[in-house]
Design an enzyme around this catalytic site. Sequence first.
Site, PDB file in Angstrom:
ATOM      1  N   ASP A  33       0.815  -1.214   0.000  1.00 14.29           N
ATOM      2  CA  ASP A  33       0.000   0.000   0.000  1.00 14.29           C
ATOM      3  C   ASP A  33       0.851   1.268   0.000  1.00 14.29           C
ATOM      4  O   ASP A  33       1.932   1.292   0.595  1.00 14.29           O
ATOM      5  CB  ASP A  33      -0.886   0.037   1.250  1.00 14.29           C
ATOM      6  CG  ASP A  33      -2.045  -0.942   1.179  1.00 14.29           C
ATOM      7  OD1 ASP A  33      -2.128  -1.699   0.208  1.00 14.29           O
ATOM      8  OD2 ASP A  33      -2.856  -0.949   2.128  1.00 14.29           O
ATOM      9  N   HIS A 172       3.638  -2.242   3.543  1.00 12.53           N
ATOM     10  CA  HIS A 172       3.468  -0.853   3.137  1.00 12.53           C
ATOM     11  C   HIS A 172       4.683  -0.349   2.369  1.00 12.53           C
ATOM     12  O   HIS A 172       5.823  -0.667   2.711  1.00 12.53           O
ATOM     13  CB  HIS A 172       3.187   0.039   4.351  1.00 12.53           C
ATOM     14  CG  HIS A 172       1.791  -0.102   4.854  1.00 12.53           C
ATOM     15  ND1 HIS A 172       1.408  -1.156   5.646  1.00 12.53           N
ATOM     16  CD2 HIS A 172       0.665   0.640   4.631  1.00 12.53           C
ATOM     17  CE1 HIS A 172       0.106  -1.050   5.924  1.00 12.53           C
ATOM     18  NE2 HIS A 172      -0.361   0.021   5.313  1.00 12.53           N
TER      19      HIS A 172
END
Length: 202
Positions: A33, A172
Amino acid sequence: MYLVKAPFFLKLLYPKSIWNKSRKENKIYLTFDDGPIPELTPFVLDTLKQYNIKATFFCVGENIKKNPHLFERILSEGHQVGNHTYNHLKGWKTDDAKYLENIQQCQELTKSKLFRPPYGRAKKSQLKELYSAYEIIMWDVLTGDFDLSLSPDQCLKNAIRNTENGSIIVFHDNIKAIPRVEYALPKTIAYLLEKNYRFEVL
C-alpha cells in the site's frame, strides 16, 4: 490499535469486500500500500524480481504523479496495480462526493478494477457506490510494518505466523515502514516459498 489477523466480526461489517481467497489452495497474495516512492519501491521490486514472484500494489495517485517511472516499472515487471485514492483519504472523515471524486482521480492513472480503502475503512454509503465498479480488497494478514514501535523481527513473525492458504498479506510502500520491510519482506518470501506457497496477484 490494529489487529494482525483480520477478525471474523470485521469481515461481517464489510461482507462484500474480499478479505482472503480460497482456503483450499496453497496460494497467497502479497500486497503493498501507499507507493510508489523512490525510498522503498525499488527495493520491493528488486526483492520480488529476485524471487521471481508477482504482487499487487495499491497505489496513491499523487505518488504515481510524482514517480511515474516507478509506476511504469511496477507495470513493466508484470505486477498488478490497484486504486488507493489520490491523496490517501480517510473515508470515514471525508464527504462521500469528495471521496468518490478522489478515487476517480486515482482511477484515471491506475485503470484498475481493484480498490483498497486507506486504513481499511470507508463509510457504508461510499462502499455501496464503489461495489458496482470495483472489487474492494481488504486483507487477512496485517504485518504491522507501519508501526514505529514494532521491531523488524516481530513484523516478520506477524507475517509468517498468520499466513495460511488464500491469505492476502499487507506490507506498506512508505517511508515509515522501510526498516521493517527491508528486513521482513525477503525473509517472509523465503520462508513461505519453503512452505510451498505460491504467490499470485489478485
